[in-house]
Design an enzyme around this catalytic site. Structure first.
Site, PDB file in Angstrom:
ATOM      1  N   SER A  52     -34.828  21.291 -65.141  1.00 26.83           N
ATOM      2  CA  SER A  52     -35.070  22.560 -64.535  1.00 26.83           C
ATOM      3  C   SER A  52     -35.096  23.668 -64.647  1.00 26.83           C
ATOM      4  O   SER A  52     -34.074  24.114 -65.932  1.00 26.83           O
ATOM      5  CB  SER A  52     -34.291  22.320 -62.819  1.00 26.83           C
ATOM      6  OG  SER A  52     -32.900  22.401 -63.493  1.00 26.83           O
TER       7      SER A  52
ATOM      8  N   ASP B 142     -39.287  20.787 -64.646  1.00 27.28           N
ATOM      9  CA  ASP B 142     -39.243  20.633 -63.363  1.00 27.28           C
ATOM     10  C   ASP B 142     -39.144  21.725 -62.590  1.00 27.28           C
ATOM     11  O   ASP B 142     -38.422  22.609 -62.787  1.00 27.28           O
ATOM     12  CB  ASP B 142     -37.807  19.579 -63.143  1.00 27.28           C
ATOM     13  CG  ASP B 142     -37.862  19.056 -61.804  1.00 27.28           C
ATOM     14  OD1 ASP B 142     -38.947  18.583 -61.007  1.00 27.28           O
ATOM     15  OD2 ASP B 142     -36.781  18.782 -61.331  1.00 27.28           O
TER      16      ASP B 142
ATOM     17  N   SER C 204     -34.050  10.397 -54.441  1.00 29.09           N
ATOM     18  CA  SER C 204     -32.511   9.714 -54.964  1.00 29.09           C
ATOM     19  C   SER C 204     -32.400   8.807 -53.576  1.00 29.09           C
ATOM     20  O   SER C 204     -32.835   9.182 -52.434  1.00 29.09           O
ATOM     21  CB  SER C 204     -31.591  10.559 -54.980  1.00 29.09           C
ATOM     22  OG  SER C 204     -31.525  11.126 -56.463  1.00 29.09           O
TER      23      SER C 204
ATOM     24  N   HIS D 132     -41.081  13.762 -55.495  1.00 28.21           N
ATOM     25  CA  HIS D 132     -39.773  14.594 -55.669  1.00 28.21           C
ATOM     26  C   HIS D 132     -38.954  13.963 -54.629  1.00 28.21           C
ATOM     27  O   HIS D 132     -39.037  13.191 -53.740  1.00 28.21           O
ATOM     28  CB  HIS D 132     -40.074  15.928 -55.279  1.00 28.21           C
ATOM     29  CG  HIS D 132     -40.649  16.536 -56.699  1.00 28.21           C
ATOM     30  ND1 HIS D 132     -39.981  17.541 -57.331  1.00 28.21           N
ATOM     31  CD2 HIS D 132     -41.934  16.425 -57.120  1.00 28.21           C
ATOM     32  CE1 HIS D 132     -40.801  17.791 -58.278  1.00 28.21           C
ATOM     33  NE2 HIS D 132     -42.112  17.334 -58.339  1.00 28.21           N
TER      34      HIS D 132
ATOM     35  N   HIS E  50     -34.903  17.143 -51.433  1.00 37.19           N
ATOM     36  CA  HIS E  50     -34.016  17.206 -52.646  1.00 37.19           C
ATOM     37  C   HIS E  50     -32.579  17.167 -52.149  1.00 37.19           C
ATOM     38  O   HIS E  50     -32.082  17.510 -50.839  1.00 37.19           O
ATOM     39  CB  HIS E  50     -33.972  18.412 -53.298  1.00 37.19           C
ATOM     40  CG  HIS E  50     -35.309  18.535 -54.007  1.00 37.19           C
ATOM     41  ND1 HIS E  50     -36.611  19.462 -53.599  1.00 37.19           N
ATOM     42  CD2 HIS E  50     -35.797  18.208 -55.037  1.00 37.19           C
ATOM     43  CE1 HIS E  50     -37.489  19.365 -54.503  1.00 37.19           C
ATOM     44  NE2 HIS E  50     -37.130  18.516 -55.331  1.00 37.19           N
TER      45      HIS E  50
ATOM     46  N   SER F 134     -30.226  13.519 -57.992  1.00 34.52           N
ATOM     47  CA  SER F 134     -28.880  13.294 -57.321  1.00 34.52           C
ATOM     48  C   SER F 134     -28.179  12.124 -57.552  1.00 34.52           C
ATOM     49  O   SER F 134     -26.924  12.013 -57.707  1.00 34.52           O
ATOM     50  CB  SER F 134     -29.097  13.492 -55.833  1.00 34.52           C
ATOM     51  OG  SER F 134     -29.558  14.773 -55.412  1.00 34.52           O
TER      52      SER F 134
HETATM   53  P1  13P Z   1     -33.194  14.268 -55.618  1.00 34.18           P
HETATM   54  O1  13P Z   1     -32.419  15.287 -55.313  1.00 34.18           O
HETATM   55  O2  13P Z   1     -33.674  13.208 -54.585  1.00 34.18           O
HETATM   56  O3  13P Z   1     -32.717  13.404 -56.746  1.00 34.18           O
HETATM   57  O4  13P Z   1     -34.693  14.911 -56.246  1.00 34.18           O
HETATM   58  C1  13P Z   1     -34.723  15.404 -57.739  1.00 34.18           C
HETATM   59  C2  13P Z   1     -35.946  15.935 -57.614  1.00 34.18           C
HETATM   60  O5  13P Z   1     -36.972  15.921 -57.009  1.00 34.18           O
HETATM   61  C3  13P Z   1     -36.106  16.687 -59.020  1.00 34.18           C
HETATM   62  O6  13P Z   1     -37.260  17.518 -59.065  1.00 34.18           O
HETATM   63  O1  G3H Z   2     -35.560  19.102 -58.031  1.00 35.28           O
HETATM   64  C1  G3H Z   2     -34.361  19.768 -58.325  1.00 35.28           C
HETATM   65  C2  G3H Z   2     -33.658  18.967 -59.301  1.00 35.28           C
HETATM   66  O2  G3H Z   2     -32.763  18.144 -58.583  1.00 35.28           O
HETATM   67  C3  G3H Z   2     -33.039  20.307 -60.181  1.00 35.28           C
HETATM   68  O3  G3H Z   2     -32.079  20.724 -59.435  1.00 35.28           O
HETATM   69  O4  G3H Z   2     -32.223  23.165 -59.892  1.00 35.28           O
HETATM   70  O5  G3H Z   2     -30.022  22.126 -59.255  1.00 35.28           O
HETATM   71  O6  G3H Z   2     -31.090  21.641 -61.795  1.00 35.28           O
HETATM   72  P1  G3H Z   2     -31.201  22.103 -60.012  1.00 35.28           P
HETATM   73 ZN    ZN Z   3     -38.245  18.012 -57.242  1.00 35.52          ZN
END
Ligand code: 13P
Ligand code: G3H
Ligand code: ZN
Length: 330
Positions: free
Chosen positions: A56, A94, A235, A232, A190, A278
């Site tokens: 990300s 991402d 988790s 997306h 998320h 997550s």
């Molecule tokens: P989670 O927070 O459910 O793991 O989703 C991750 C995600 O969509 C990263 O782009």
């Molecule tokens: O969807 C987002 C991912 O979980 C990345 O999260 O922006 O905190 O690295 P982050």
């Molecule tokens: Zn995402």
């Protein structure tokens, strides 16, 4: 300019084609640290699975883009060292939020990028995604775009409310942008708090969240037969990890994720990429908290990062084998 092919990485095109046809999904695991990378590679090699390692904007800010790219290069070499002759590893951006960020990643070894214009007005989302696709395709880099808004907060992309993807827009959007895959919104979000307890039903003492909007997914599939769809926010927020964190001094309340049966169901459809971040964070934190509570004299990071890495690897293997079904698909 660093081309991903010189790093031994692959784009998503072929693996998505096979995943859609075969009724399974490719795991897309976020990584920020060397231990996450090692756990992902060990899990992918042991299960003979293709894998997407995603970064990300926040991960780049934390760990530095050059270091992450070299970790991905190292991942390919490490997979070979572990006995996998032809690993299929994607380095994916991402939630890219601008053309400039996507370009920088494409120019620096990424094999796939996401341009997330989902919070923009429809026409602006199309224009931005199209611009990224035109640039990326010159270098055979694949592009994920998003239509519909997920609730939840990420470092750089945030929204308080979700808006499901409108099936009537997906043909126009994918045709005009030329994107290679489409992230949709059907009820995931998320983070580790995807639903409030009030939104859930209590079944045998367990809070069960409302089901994903499979009707919308099926309508989208009908409009775009065989087109790669991305989920997306997937988790599951395993209770045992949350309980371990809380037992050893943490304080995570009302942490609720997507039930794995629903992700298994989605994997059998045109959903061919499932994003998980997550659950890795929870697995790492639970193992570190437990280790430090049980070994208060330890202060060498290797002592607690080793069990953390093992616990993440176990989780990744579980997702690949029991949820997404990408094992043996190399
Ligand atoms: P989670 O927070 O459910 O793991 O989703 C991750 C995600 O969509 C990263 O782009
Ligand atoms: O969807 C987002 C991912 O979980 C990345 O999260 O922006 O905190 O690295 P982050
Ligand atoms: Zn995402």
């Amino acid at each position: 300019m660093v081309n991903y092919k010189d790093l031994g990485l692959v784009n998503t095109r072929e693996m998505f084609k096979r995943a859609v046809a075969g009724g399974y999904a490719i795991p897309a695991f976020n990584f920020n640290t060397m231990e996450q990378m090692q756990a992902i590679v060990m899990a992918a090699v042991e299960t003979k699975s293709p894998v997407i390692m995603q970064v990300s904007k926040g991960a780049r800010n934390y760990a530095n883009g050059t270091i992450l790219r070299n970790l991905a290069k190292g991942a390919v070499e490490y997979a070979k060292e572990l006995g996998c002759e032809h690993p299929e590893i994607v380095l994916h951006l991402d939630h890219g939020d601008s053309f400039e960020l996507c370009k920088e990643c494409i120019d620096n070894g990424f094999s796939s990028v996401m341009i997330d214009g989902s919070s923009l007005p429809y026409e602006e989302n199309i224009a931005l995604a199209k611009k990224v696709v035109e640039y990326a395709h010159q270098f055979d880099v694949t592009v994920e775009a998003e239509l519909g808004v997920l609730a939840g907060v990420e470092d750089e992309v945030s929204s308080a409310e979700s808006h499901y993807t409108k099936p009537e827009e997906v043909i126009d959007f994918s045709t005009r942008t030329g994107c290679d895959s489409l992230a949709i919104s059907i009820g995931t979000s998320h983070g580790a708090h995807k639903f409030t307890p009030e939104q859930c039903t209590l079944v045998n003492g367990v809070l069960v969240p409302p089901p994903l909007a499979f009707d919308i997914l099926h309508e989208i599939e009908k409009k775009l037969p065989g087109f790669p769809i991305v989920l997306h926010g997937s988790s599951s927020v395993p209770m045992e990890e949350v309980n371990t964190i809380n037992k050893y001094g943490g304080h995570l309340e009302a942490a609720i994720g997507i039930p794995e049966e629903q992700l298994r169901e989605a994997s059998k459809s045109a959903v061919c990429k499932i994003n998980i971040d997550s659950d890795s964070r929870l697995a790492m934190t639970a193992a570190i908290r437990k280790h430090l509570a049980e070994h208060p004299g330890d202060f060498d990071p290797r002592q607690y990062l080793k069990p953390a890495r093992e616990n993440m690897k176990k989780m990744y293997i579980h997702k690949i084998v029991n949820v997404l079904g990408s094992n043996g698909k190399l």
